[in-house]
Design a protein around this motif. Structure first.
Motif, PDB file in Angstrom:
ATOM      1  N   PHE A  69      83.546  47.129  88.454  1.00  9.58           N
ATOM      2  CA  PHE A  69      84.523  47.451  89.500  1.00  9.58           C
ATOM      3  C   PHE A  69      84.563  48.962  89.783  1.00  9.58           C
ATOM      4  O   PHE A  69      84.452  49.381  90.939  1.00  9.58           O
ATOM      5  CB  PHE A  69      85.910  46.931  89.090  1.00  9.58           C
ATOM      6  N   VAL A  70      84.662  49.776  88.727  1.00 12.73           N
ATOM      7  CA  VAL A  70      84.756  51.222  88.986  1.00 12.73           C
ATOM      8  C   VAL A  70      83.434  51.783  89.510  1.00 12.73           C
ATOM      9  O   VAL A  70      83.432  52.734  90.302  1.00 12.73           O
ATOM     10  CB  VAL A  70      85.269  52.031  87.759  1.00 12.73           C
ATOM     11  N   ALA A  71      82.315  51.182  89.103  1.00 14.66           N
ATOM     12  CA  ALA A  71      81.026  51.603  89.676  1.00 14.66           C
ATOM     13  C   ALA A  71      81.046  51.329  91.178  1.00 14.66           C
ATOM     14  O   ALA A  71      80.575  52.137  91.984  1.00 14.66           O
ATOM     15  CB  ALA A  71      79.870  50.856  89.012  1.00 14.66           C
ATOM     16  N   GLY A  72      81.648  50.194  91.548  1.00 16.72           N
ATOM     17  CA  GLY A  72      81.786  49.867  92.967  1.00 16.72           C
ATOM     18  C   GLY A  72      82.663  50.864  93.696  1.00 16.72           C
ATOM     19  O   GLY A  72      82.350  51.281  94.816  1.00 16.72           O
ATOM     20  N   VAL A  73      83.767  51.271  93.052  1.00 14.95           N
ATOM     21  CA  VAL A  73      84.669  52.244  93.683  1.00 14.95           C
ATOM     22  C   VAL A  73      83.902  53.536  93.993  1.00 14.95           C
ATOM     23  O   VAL A  73      84.029  54.108  95.080  1.00 14.95           O
ATOM     24  CB  VAL A  73      85.891  52.542  92.772  1.00 14.95           C
TER      25      VAL A  73
ATOM     26  N   LEU B 137      89.364  59.218  90.997  1.00 21.08           N
ATOM     27  CA  LEU B 137      88.358  60.062  90.339  1.00 21.08           C
ATOM     28  C   LEU B 137      86.961  59.521  90.634  1.00 21.08           C
ATOM     29  O   LEU B 137      86.057  60.267  90.995  1.00 21.08           O
ATOM     30  CB  LEU B 137      88.570  60.089  88.817  1.00 21.08           C
ATOM     31  N   PHE B 138      86.792  58.195  90.492  1.00 18.86           N
ATOM     32  CA  PHE B 138      85.488  57.589  90.749  1.00 18.86           C
ATOM     33  C   PHE B 138      85.117  57.735  92.226  1.00 18.86           C
ATOM     34  O   PHE B 138      83.987  58.092  92.563  1.00 18.86           O
ATOM     35  CB  PHE B 138      85.495  56.106  90.353  1.00 18.86           C
ATOM     36  N   ALA B 139      86.082  57.460  93.106  1.00 22.73           N
ATOM     37  CA  ALA B 139      85.806  57.512  94.540  1.00 22.73           C
ATOM     38  C   ALA B 139      85.462  58.934  94.987  1.00 22.73           C
ATOM     39  O   ALA B 139      84.563  59.132  95.801  1.00 22.73           O
ATOM     40  CB  ALA B 139      86.998  56.976  95.326  1.00 22.73           C
TER      41      ALA B 139
END
Lengths: 189, 171
Positions: A69-73, B137-139
């Motif tokens: 999920f966070v890789a997608g974000v 942070l990721f975005a």
């Protein structure tokens, strides 16, 4: 204005908020998962450096969905940068713009102000405090609180859990204290 | 019973408890799914990331405005997201909706701990500095603000330090 031009504009809250809210049922329906993000940081610890600490001794592969999920974000951010970015600078409230000018923050071209957050700034006192210090507080605090904005303020409140309301109020209190009482001194560094 | 088997059983029995310590977003599914089946969470993440960036939730400026009461934007985003979430969870419970994989949907209520106050305050302090909670942070890294990678690594370090000293902190 055609559709593509329209979605390149900043989206109003009444479009973004409900879409974010729909993530809650989406994840429950997709695979019985409660929505949240900060746990991904913990799974990275559990996967890379558990160091026999009981808090990191669990089967992180059961939560690998969260890392997907966070890789997608992150990829979502890339997608906007490549295809959907608006050419105009960020609109900033006049009072804030005036305040920030005193601290040499005048570039409003990107969502993250490059006058504070950039590689060269990483070698200044202000940069170290804000990027490294700030990041540390985010990681330490979210785990201590058992969730972040997504886990507590959205998922937890959705399930009407009062501890999540306590956490959300604490987030806001911490933010108000920092932004109004402490940050002005940090920005002066 | 061999010690190895005993160990395995113990692991199975306590793993969920450890995993759900200090966490909201827990996998409640009891199904074992192959790694590739997680592609749907990657796709959901891409959509979520696009929303976060396009609504400027990832903007340091929007966060500063929120904490100075200069803009309604962030309150509108979080508030309307929570309202939609509340309605959705209510309907899922009321109609006993099952997941797409046919499982009964479980939501374990979290117990109160003082950590929600202390940790919440600490996170709030950090949020106003970085202008980003963990999702943004990721975005932000994705939008080419590559230096935020340093902030993310520092956040992972913060999480690790919390885990290390967890038993010594008030909860």
């Amino acid at each position: 204005m055609n559709f593509i031009e329209w979605i390149k504009q900043p989206w109003p809250w009444y479009v973004a908020g409900p879409l974010i809210g729909l993530t809650v049922p989406l994840f429950l329906l997709l695979g019985n998962k409660s929505f949240g993000i900060s746990s991904s940081l913990r799974h990275v610890c559990a996967a890379c450096l558990p160091a026999k600490i009981p808090f990191f001794s669990y089967d992180w592969k059961k939560e690998v969905w969260n890392l997907f999920f966070v890789a997608g974000v992150l990829l979502g951010g890339v997608a906007v940068a490549l295809f959907l970015s608006a050419p105009a600078p960020v609109v900033v409230d006049e009072r804030l713009a005036t305040e920030l000018q005193q601290y040499g923050i005048t570039n409003f071209e990107s969502l993250v102000p490059t006058d504070v957050f950039s590689w060269p700034q990483l070698f200044t006192a202000r940069g170290i405090v804000m990027m490294i210090g700030g990041g540390f507080l985010v990681g330490f605090g979210t785990r201590y609180a058992g969730g972040c904005t997504s886990g507590h303020a959205i998922m937890g409140l959705s399930n009407l859990q009062w501890p999540s309301l306590v956490a959300t109020i604490s987030f806001m209190a911490g933010g108000f204290i920092m932004a109004n009482l402490i940050l002005p001194y940090i920005l002066k560094l | 019973m061999s010690t190895q088997v005993k160990d395995t059983i113990q692991n199975i029995n306590t793993d969920f408890e450890v995993r759900s310590q200090n966490a909201i977003c827990v996998n409640q599914s009891e199904l074992n799914r192959p790694l590739w089946s997680n592609w749907k969470y990657l796709v959901a993440g891409i959509g979520f990331g696009i929303i976060l960036v396009k609504s400027e939730v990832v903007s340091w400026f929007r966060i500063q405005e929120m904490f100075r009461l200069q803009s309604f934007h962030m309150y509108g985003v979080i508030g309307s997201a929570a309202v939609i979430g509340i309605i959705s969870v209510f309907l899922i419970k009321k109609l006993k909706v099952k997941s797409f994989e046919g499982e009964e949907i479980k939501l374990e209520p979290k117990k109160f701990s003082k950590g929600q106050i202390y940790g919440g305050l600490i996170f709030g302090l950090g949020w106003a500095v970085t202008g980003a909670c963990p999702g943004p942070l990721f975005a932000q890294i994705g939008t080419a603000a590559t230096v935020v990678l340093v902030t993310l690594l520092s956040a992972i370090a913060g999480t690790w330090v919390y885990g290390k000293f967890r038993t010594k902190l008030p909860h």
